[in-house]
Design a protein around this motif. Structure first.
Motif, PDB file in Angstrom:
ATOM      1  N   GLU A  93       0.834  -1.205   0.000  1.00 62.19           N
ATOM      2  CA  GLU A  93       0.000   0.000   0.000  1.00 62.19           C
ATOM      3  C   GLU A  93       0.866   1.251   0.000  1.00 62.19           C
ATOM      4  O   GLU A  93       1.821   1.357   0.752  1.00 62.19           O
ATOM      5  N   VAL A  94       0.485   2.194  -0.866  1.00 64.57           N
ATOM      6  CA  VAL A  94       1.190   3.471  -0.963  1.00 64.57           C
ATOM      7  C   VAL A  94       0.150   4.586  -0.997  1.00 64.57           C
ATOM      8  O   VAL A  94      -0.788   4.523  -1.779  1.00 64.57           O
ATOM      9  N   GLU A  95       0.336   5.584  -0.141  1.00 63.49           N
ATOM     10  CA  GLU A  95      -0.553   6.742  -0.173  1.00 63.49           C
ATOM     11  C   GLU A  95       0.132   7.847  -0.972  1.00 63.49           C
ATOM     12  O   GLU A  95       1.220   8.293  -0.630  1.00 63.49           O
ATOM     13  N   ILE A  96      -0.521   8.263  -2.046  1.00 64.69           N
ATOM     14  CA  ILE A  96      -0.063   9.396  -2.842  1.00 64.69           C
ATOM     15  C   ILE A  96      -0.937  10.578  -2.415  1.00 64.69           C
ATOM     16  O   ILE A  96      -2.159  10.482  -2.443  1.00 64.69           O
ATOM     17  N   TRP A  97      -0.302  11.676  -1.998  1.00 72.65           N
ATOM     18  CA  TRP A  97      -1.096  12.787  -1.493  1.00 72.65           C
ATOM     19  C   TRP A  97      -0.450  14.125  -1.821  1.00 72.65           C
ATOM     20  O   TRP A  97       0.716  14.197  -2.186  1.00 72.65           O
ATOM     21  N   SER A  98      -1.256  15.153  -1.676  1.00 72.44           N
ATOM     22  CA  SER A  98      -0.804  16.504  -1.884  1.00 72.44           C
ATOM     23  C   SER A  98      -1.643  17.427  -1.005  1.00 72.44           C
ATOM     24  O   SER A  98      -2.745  17.073  -0.613  1.00 72.44           O
ATOM     25  N   LYS A  99      -1.096  18.600  -0.733  1.00 72.17           N
ATOM     26  CA  LYS A  99      -1.844  19.538   0.090  1.00 72.17           C
ATOM     27  C   LYS A  99      -1.669  20.940  -0.467  1.00 72.17           C
ATOM     28  O   LYS A  99      -0.559  21.417  -0.646  1.00 72.17           O
ATOM     29  N   PHE A 100      -2.788  21.555  -0.777  1.00 73.15           N
ATOM     30  CA  PHE A 100      -2.839  22.969  -1.136  1.00 73.15           C
ATOM     31  C   PHE A 100      -4.098  23.495  -0.467  1.00 73.15           C
ATOM     32  O   PHE A 100      -5.200  23.249  -0.932  1.00 73.15           O
ATOM     33  N   TYR A 116       1.044   2.123 -12.630  1.00 73.22           N
ATOM     34  CA  TYR A 116      -0.184   2.732 -12.140  1.00 73.22           C
ATOM     35  C   TYR A 116      -0.186   4.206 -12.544  1.00 73.22           C
ATOM     36  O   TYR A 116       0.872   4.837 -12.635  1.00 73.22           O
ATOM     37  N   TYR A 117      -1.375   4.740 -12.766  1.00 74.59           N
ATOM     38  CA  TYR A 117      -1.530   6.123 -13.195  1.00 74.59           C
ATOM     39  C   TYR A 117      -2.462   6.847 -12.224  1.00 74.59           C
ATOM     40  O   TYR A 117      -3.560   6.377 -11.951  1.00 74.59           O
ATOM     41  N   VAL A 118      -2.003   7.988 -11.719  1.00 73.77           N
ATOM     42  CA  VAL A 118      -2.791   8.803 -10.802  1.00 73.77           C
ATOM     43  C   VAL A 118      -2.962  10.177 -11.437  1.00 73.77           C
ATOM     44  O   VAL A 118      -1.976  10.865 -11.731  1.00 73.77           O
ATOM     45  N   LYS A 119      -4.210  10.548 -11.660  1.00 73.53           N
ATOM     46  CA  LYS A 119      -4.514  11.859 -12.240  1.00 73.53           C
ATOM     47  C   LYS A 119      -4.774  12.851 -11.111  1.00 73.53           C
ATOM     48  O   LYS A 119      -5.591  12.605 -10.231  1.00 73.53           O
ATOM     49  N   ALA A 120      -4.069  13.958 -11.159  1.00 71.79           N
ATOM     50  CA  ALA A 120      -4.240  15.029 -10.179  1.00 71.79           C
ATOM     51  C   ALA A 120      -4.990  16.167 -10.845  1.00 71.79           C
ATOM     52  O   ALA A 120      -4.746  16.503 -12.003  1.00 71.79           O
ATOM     53  N   SER A 121      -5.916  16.742 -10.122  1.00 69.58           N
ATOM     54  CA  SER A 121      -6.633  17.917 -10.604  1.00 69.58           C
ATOM     55  C   SER A 121      -6.889  18.820  -9.409  1.00 69.58           C
ATOM     56  O   SER A 121      -6.565  18.477  -8.274  1.00 69.58           O
ATOM     57  N   VAL A 122      -7.465  19.975  -9.675  1.00 70.50           N
ATOM     58  CA  VAL A 122      -7.756  20.927  -8.611  1.00 70.50           C
ATOM     59  C   VAL A 122      -9.259  21.192  -8.630  1.00 70.50           C
ATOM     60  O   VAL A 122      -9.849  21.421  -9.684  1.00 70.50           O
ATOM     61  N   THR A 123      -9.871  21.143  -7.463  1.00 74.64           N
ATOM     62  CA  THR A 123     -11.297  21.431  -7.348  1.00 74.64           C
ATOM     63  C   THR A 123     -11.491  22.534  -6.313  1.00 74.64           C
ATOM     64  O   THR A 123     -10.626  22.755  -5.461  1.00 74.64           O
ATOM     65  N   LYS A 124     -12.631  23.176  -6.401  1.00 75.46           N
ATOM     66  CA  LYS A 124     -12.940  24.208  -5.413  1.00 75.46           C
ATOM     67  C   LYS A 124     -13.521  23.542  -4.180  1.00 75.46           C
ATOM     68  O   LYS A 124     -14.410  22.707  -4.267  1.00 75.46           O
ATOM     69  N   GLY A 125     -12.990  23.931  -3.062  1.00 77.72           N
ATOM     70  CA  GLY A 125     -13.489  23.402  -1.808  1.00 77.72           C
ATOM     71  C   GLY A 125     -14.359  24.433  -1.104  1.00 77.72           C
ATOM     72  O   GLY A 125     -14.899  25.345  -1.718  1.00 77.72           O
ATOM     73  N   PHE A 126     -14.449  24.304   0.190  1.00 81.84           N
ATOM     74  CA  PHE A 126     -15.243  25.184   1.027  1.00 81.84           C
ATOM     75  C   PHE A 126     -14.684  26.610   0.986  1.00 81.84           C
ATOM     76  O   PHE A 126     -13.471  26.820   1.052  1.00 81.84           O
ATOM     77  N   PHE A 127     -15.514  27.623   0.870  1.00 75.07           N
ATOM     78  CA  PHE A 127     -15.114  29.036   0.835  1.00 75.07           C
ATOM     79  C   PHE A 127     -14.085  29.334  -0.263  1.00 75.07           C
ATOM     80  O   PHE A 127     -13.121  30.053  -0.049  1.00 75.07           O
ATOM     81  N   LEU A 128     -14.267  28.728  -1.410  1.00 72.84           N
ATOM     82  CA  LEU A 128     -13.415  28.961  -2.577  1.00 72.84           C
ATOM     83  C   LEU A 128     -11.969  28.508  -2.386  1.00 72.84           C
ATOM     84  O   LEU A 128     -11.086  28.943  -3.113  1.00 72.84           O
ATOM     85  N   PHE A 129     -11.700  27.695  -1.401  1.00 72.46           N
ATOM     86  CA  PHE A 129     -10.364  27.144  -1.247  1.00 72.46           C
ATOM     87  C   PHE A 129     -10.141  26.099  -2.334  1.00 72.46           C
ATOM     88  O   PHE A 129     -11.017  25.289  -2.638  1.00 72.46           O
ATOM     89  N   TRP A 130      -8.962  26.138  -2.924  1.00 73.09           N
ATOM     90  CA  TRP A 130      -8.605  25.117  -3.897  1.00 73.09           C
ATOM     91  C   TRP A 130      -8.102  23.892  -3.156  1.00 73.09           C
ATOM     92  O   TRP A 130      -7.400  24.004  -2.170  1.00 73.09           O
ATOM     93  N   ARG A 131      -8.471  22.734  -3.671  1.00 75.89           N
ATOM     94  CA  ARG A 131      -7.969  21.505  -3.056  1.00 75.89           C
ATOM     95  C   ARG A 131      -7.551  20.530  -4.144  1.00 75.89           C
ATOM     96  O   ARG A 131      -8.214  20.432  -5.177  1.00 75.89           O
ATOM     97  N   PRO A 132      -6.449  19.823  -3.930  1.00 77.70           N
ATOM     98  CA  PRO A 132      -6.024  18.822  -4.908  1.00 77.70           C
ATOM     99  C   PRO A 132      -6.941  17.601  -4.854  1.00 77.70           C
ATOM    100  O   PRO A 132      -7.435  17.227  -3.785  1.00 77.70           O
ATOM    101  N   HIS A 133      -7.190  17.051  -6.010  1.00 74.37           N
ATOM    102  CA  HIS A 133      -8.011  15.842  -6.118  1.00 74.37           C
ATOM    103  C   HIS A 133      -7.187  14.808  -6.869  1.00 74.37           C
ATOM    104  O   HIS A 133      -6.764  15.050  -7.997  1.00 74.37           O
TER     105      HIS A 133
END
Length: 154
Positions: A93-100, A116-133
């Motif tokens: 098991e490997v956790e791939i993560w990011s924080k913005f 393995y392929y991991v697609k990263a994108s950015v979504t809007k979170g609470f109060f217009l905070f950007w969060r990595p997905h």
């Protein structure tokens, strides 16, 4: 009833052949089993690793937002839109993560010598905070999208 002795002889031959086949299978099965007292086989050379490609396609969503990508506690790369990075990890098991502003993560159960392929994108979170997905994608999708990306800085 003249055929009876021939039929009995044929039945005897078939029975003998089945016995020999059964004995051969039993020997093969016994040879394949390892007793608990036997030590584990020695591994010669490095164990095969799994390859993980993390990428982010070009998009207007989150333009100018970039973040560091981690595998466990280790920083892998600095990822912007239209970039990718590749890492090799041992099986398991490997956790791939990011924080913005907030954390985005995906956990993979990787096997040796697999990609393995991991697609990263950015979504809007609470109060217009950007969060990595981060999400695992199928190989054919990942290869196609990865081919349109540039290699990221470490």
């Amino acid at each position: 009833m003249a055929w009876l002795p021939a039929a009995l002889a044929l039945a005897g031959l078939l029975a003998g052949a089945l016995c020999l086949a059964g004995a051969a299978l039993a020997q093969q099965d016994a040879a394949n089993q390892v007793s608990a007292a036997d030590p584990a086989p020695a591994v010669i050379g490095p164990a095969p690793l799994a390859t993980i490609h993390v990428y982010r396609t070009k998009s207007l969503m989150g333009l100018g937002v970039y973040f560091d990508v981690y595998a466990g506690d280790e920083k892998v790369c600095h990822l912007r839109e239209g970039q990718y990075c590749t890492l090799q990890v041992p099986p398991g098991e490997v956790e791939i993560w990011s924080k913005f502003m907030t954390k985005g993560a995906v956990t993979l159960d990787v096997r040796a010598a697999q990609e393995y392929y991991v697609k990263a994108s950015v979504t809007k979170g609470f109060f217009l905070f950007w969060r990595p997905h981060l999400v695992e994608v199928m190989e054919r999708v990942g290869k196609g999208e990865l081919s349109r990306c540039d290699h990221a800085s470490e």
